[in-house]
Design a protein around this motif. Structure first.
Motif, PDB file in Angstrom:
ATOM      1  N   LEU A 216       0.827  -1.213   0.000  1.00 21.09           N
ATOM      2  CA  LEU A 216       0.000   0.000   0.000  1.00 21.09           C
ATOM      3  C   LEU A 216       0.860   1.262   0.000  1.00 21.09           C
ATOM      4  O   LEU A 216       0.353   2.372   0.143  1.00 21.09           O
ATOM      5  N   GLY A 217       2.178   1.070  -0.123  1.00 21.35           N
ATOM      6  CA  GLY A 217       3.064   2.222  -0.251  1.00 21.35           C
ATOM      7  C   GLY A 217       3.639   2.741   1.052  1.00 21.35           C
ATOM      8  O   GLY A 217       4.177   3.851   1.092  1.00 21.35           O
ATOM      9  N   PHE A 218       3.553   1.949   2.120  1.00 22.83           N
ATOM     10  CA  PHE A 218       4.095   2.385   3.413  1.00 22.83           C
ATOM     11  C   PHE A 218       5.390   1.626   3.709  1.00 22.83           C
ATOM     12  O   PHE A 218       5.441   0.404   3.603  1.00 22.83           O
ATOM     13  N   ASP A 219       6.421   2.371   4.087  1.00 17.47           N
ATOM     14  CA  ASP A 219       7.732   1.756   4.305  1.00 17.47           C
ATOM     15  C   ASP A 219       7.886   1.149   5.687  1.00 17.47           C
ATOM     16  O   ASP A 219       8.782   0.332   5.909  1.00 17.47           O
ATOM     17  N   SER A 220       7.054   1.565   6.627  1.00 22.11           N
ATOM     18  CA  SER A 220       7.204   1.055   7.991  1.00 22.11           C
ATOM     19  C   SER A 220       5.839   0.874   8.642  1.00 22.11           C
ATOM     20  O   SER A 220       4.842   1.460   8.202  1.00 22.11           O
ATOM     21  N   LEU A 221       5.842   0.068   9.672  1.00 22.59           N
ATOM     22  CA  LEU A 221       4.621  -0.164  10.436  1.00 22.59           C
ATOM     23  C   LEU A 221       4.090   1.149  11.018  1.00 22.59           C
ATOM     24  O   LEU A 221       2.893   1.438  10.965  1.00 22.59           O
TER      25      LEU A 221
END
Length: 339
Positions: A216-221
């Motif tokens: 979804l395009g998120f690099d981190s939690l």
């Protein structure tokens, strides 16, 4: 404004309160045919508005506006239909009355019959709290509804689901120091904690373990929790959220004069051809709850969405899950209801 308003007038709610000048916001897709038998009703879920349902509507899809007349009524409390945020005093904000799923479906029935003169509905479909509404349609109007397809939604709020919703409510009420007299001071910023609570329930353990948020395009939690959960909840009015949480916590298709709390009888009364689609890893609208319900319904198919997207297998985000839901709806709509 990309939706229409149906004025309900002064309505008596299940609670005994009369809500003056009530209204339903709705949007339609496609055209009603001459026989008025190409109707699909697709209610919105908790916190959603009609636009969030549009992923499941399109040419070549099961909900094809070239073939069907699709009505998407907005849930009371969602900010478009009568809600704490848009109702004048004395029923504004914290004073908005308690509205049930039964109330919602009764008003949707008025829209369908009074506005459009519709007597038969080919399908009622919905995700999450929209799914509960599809069950309620089947139980409240068994001779009118030909098919229902709830996905990631149960026919009542089972005890564990109630506890999950209560946790979301507690996170918001903590900002008012759990004092109902201070609820008027709540702001959208206070919704941040609610988003964090929901983050642990909306998706499965495997989703997080496999870091699917990267898709979804998120690099981190941390970015994902802030960018999706906090952000989406902080766009909501806290009083609307409290109203919808109450509707959700006390949802039960048998909590009305027709069934007097006899849940099994309400399920048995649903004549509609039904395709019940839980998310296989949904943590709070569980497949087990849906399986119990489907077994009691005379014409139900139990059809889990095998997915690690949890509750959000029904959210229109993951392509494989979307395809599964659409294919299932196509099969359901192809089934004849004559005998």
């Amino acid at each position: 404004m990309d939706y229409e308003i149906f004025d309900l007038g002064d309505v008596a709610l299940q609670s005994g309160v009369t809500l003056p000048g009530a209204f339903l916001a709705y949007k339609t897709y496609g055209r009603l045919n001459e026989k008025k038998d190409n109707v699909i009703v697709y209610p919105t879920a908790f916190g959603d508005q009609h636009v969030q349902n549009e992923w499941l509507i399109g040419n070549g899809m099961a909900l094809d506006p070239r073939k069907y007349f699709i009505i998407v009524p907005n849930l009371l409390g969602n900010g478009l239909s009568s809600s704490p945020s848009n109702t004048p005093p004395p029923f504004d904000r914290v004073n908005f009355p308690q509205v049930t799923i039964y109330d919602n479906v009764k008003f949707q029935h008025r829209l369908v019959t009074e506005k459009f003169g519709i007597q038969k509905i080919a399908l009622v479909v919905g995700w999450s709290m929209g799914g509960i509404q599809s069950f309620q349609w089947g139980a409240s109007y068994p001779d009118m509804v030909e098919r229902i397809a709830p996905f990631a939604g149960a026919a009542k709020t089972w005890p564990h689901t109630y506890v999950v919703l209560d946790g979301m409510k507690a996170a918001l009420m903590a900002a008012a120091r759990l004092d109902s007299n201070q609820r008027d001071q709540l702001t959208s910023a206070d919704m941040r904690a609610v988003g964090r609570v929901y983050a642990g329930w909306g998706l499965s353990q495997a989703f997080y373990r496999e870091e699917l948020y990267r898709e979804l395009g998120f690099d981190s939690l941390a970015d994902f929790v802030a960018g999706v959960w906090e952000d989406s909840f902080m766009k909501m009015d806290p009083h609307n959220v409290l109203a919808m949480l109450w509707t959700g916590q006390f949802a039960d298709i048998s909590a009305n004069p027709a069934y007097n709390g006899d849940f099994d009888a309400a399920l048995r009364s649903i004549k509609a051809l039904a395709c019940v689609m839980p998310g296989s890893t949904d943590l709070f609208c569980t497949a087990d709850d849906n399986e119990y319900e489907a077994k009691l319904m005379p014409n139900a198919v139990f059809n889990p969405i095998e997915s690690i997207w949890g509750h959000f297998a029904g959210r229109g985000i993951n392509r494989a899950d979307n395809q599964f839901i659409d294919d299932s709806l196509k099969r359901l709509l192809a089934r004849s209801t004559n005998g």
